[in-house]
Design an enzyme around this catalytic site. Structure first.
Site, mmCIF file in Angstrom:
data_model
loop_
_atom_site.group_PDB
_atom_site.id
_atom_site.type_symbol
_atom_site.label_atom_id
_atom_site.label_comp_id
_atom_site.label_asym_id
_atom_site.label_seq_id
_atom_site.Cartn_x
_atom_site.Cartn_y
_atom_site.Cartn_z
ATOM 1 N N LYS A 35 0.840 -1.196 0.000
ATOM 2 C CA LYS A 35 0.000 0.000 0.000
ATOM 3 C C LYS A 35 0.879 1.252 0.000
ATOM 4 O O LYS A 35 2.005 1.261 0.477
ATOM 5 C CB LYS A 35 -0.930 -0.006 1.212
ATOM 6 C CG LYS A 35 -1.965 -1.126 1.195
ATOM 7 C CD LYS A 35 -2.945 -0.962 0.059
ATOM 8 C CE LYS A 35 -3.880 -2.156 -0.103
ATOM 9 N NZ LYS A 35 -4.828 -2.291 0.996
ATOM 10 N N ARG A 94 -2.844 -10.602 4.108
ATOM 11 C CA ARG A 94 -2.977 -10.741 2.656
ATOM 12 C C ARG A 94 -1.773 -10.047 2.032
ATOM 13 O O ARG A 94 -1.605 -8.834 2.176
ATOM 14 C CB ARG A 94 -4.284 -10.100 2.197
ATOM 15 C CG ARG A 94 -4.552 -10.184 0.700
ATOM 16 C CD ARG A 94 -5.877 -9.506 0.386
ATOM 17 N NE ARG A 94 -6.165 -9.545 -1.051
ATOM 18 C CZ ARG A 94 -5.737 -8.654 -1.935
ATOM 19 N NH1 ARG A 94 -4.973 -7.637 -1.530
ATOM 20 N NH2 ARG A 94 -6.058 -8.771 -3.217
#
Length: 284
Positions: free
Chosen positions: A220, A259
């Protein structure tokens, strides 16, 4: 089938990511071919992944939606092949029709980043599938130029708690059993840098709640920013070391799963956390 059937005793589950898409933010196009996607998934399992999250539509900022038939044709053959090989999978989709097709192909979990809100039929499909589901917080489910940060009312942690509680109520009213539900705070989805770090700071609050927590921080932008703040040029892949740090801390705190794109490093991080928590007695 409930979440306990997927839970890994003694440690955090590692969910490897396979994007069967052309435009994912970190690996778009690499695995758009079904055979390549299947081969990559098996490599991730060999490297330590416990489950493979298969997505056929990018949810990166500015992404354009694909037709449901295109998304279905991308993910279903991969899920079926992995199921036939004895590999657990989740389907990363916001469409009820895709989730239903994936369930019929043998998927082990429905992972909806909209928390079931993007498609009015999703909760009923989740209930009918009788498999685990992951409900994620995403305050504004938007695509294209409209994608951006959301208003969390001045307290992102309280907002995420409230929205996730509402999603659980909607899911259970539709017939999803509580022991089939996993929650995801939605790091990076319509959230500022400060929002993301505040959610990670509050992670113990979420983990201490009644539902297992999946942490999806991999590559991210706010993690790539760790290096960028030191004046370095970064790409999403450059966030892998910071992702591994988040993985280790999340696993140590008791997260149900992470994840991730880079499975080998994150699996090492998960194993270190398990050994740390057990005082070196973990043998997984």
């Amino acid at each position: 089938m409930n979440v306990s059937s997927l839970t890994i005793p003694g440690r955090c589950l590692v969910m490897g990511i396979v994007n069967v898409t052309e435009d994912s933010f970190s690996d778009g196009g690499k695995y758009i071919d079904v055979d390549n996607a299947i081969a990559h998934a098996k490599q991730l399992v060999a490297a330590g992944a416990d489950m493979i999250d298969v997505g056929g539509e990018s949810t990166r900022p500015g992404a354009v939606r694909v037709d449901a038939s295109v998304e279905r044709d991308r993910v279903v053959p991969v899920i079926k092949a992995l199921h036939d090989a004895g590999i657990h999978t989740s389907v990363d989709t916001m469409r009820a029709s895709v989730a239903d097709a994936a369930a019929k192909a043998g998927v082990s979990m429905i992972n909806d980043v909209s928390g079931g809100l993007a498609d009015p039929d999703m909760f009923s499909v989740m209930a009918d599938s009788k498999i685990p589901v992951c409900l994620m917080h995403w305050r504004t489910v938007q695509f294209g130029d409209a994608a951006g940060q959301a208003d969390h009312g001045g307290d992102v942690v309280a907002d995420v708690h409230a929205v996730l509680d509402d999603l659980v109520n909607r899911a259970t009213k539709a017939g999803v059993a509580e022991d089939q539900i996993v929650l995801d705070p939605g790091l990076g989805f319509a959230k500022s840098r400060e929002d993301n770090w505040r959610l990670l700071q509050a992670l113990p609050e979420f983990i201490s709640g009644p539902f297992p927590i999946l942490v999806g921080a991999s590559r991210k932008r706010f993690l790539a920013g760790v290096r960028k703040e030191r004046g370095l040029d970064v790409t999403p892949i450059d966030a892998d070391p910071a992702t591994a740090a988040v993985t280790a801390v999340s696993a140590h705190m008791g997260a149900w799963g992470v994840r991730v794109h880079d499975v080998p490093v994150s699996r090492d991080a998960v194993d270190v956390a398990a050994l740390w928590r057990s005082g070196g007695t973990y043998n997984g």
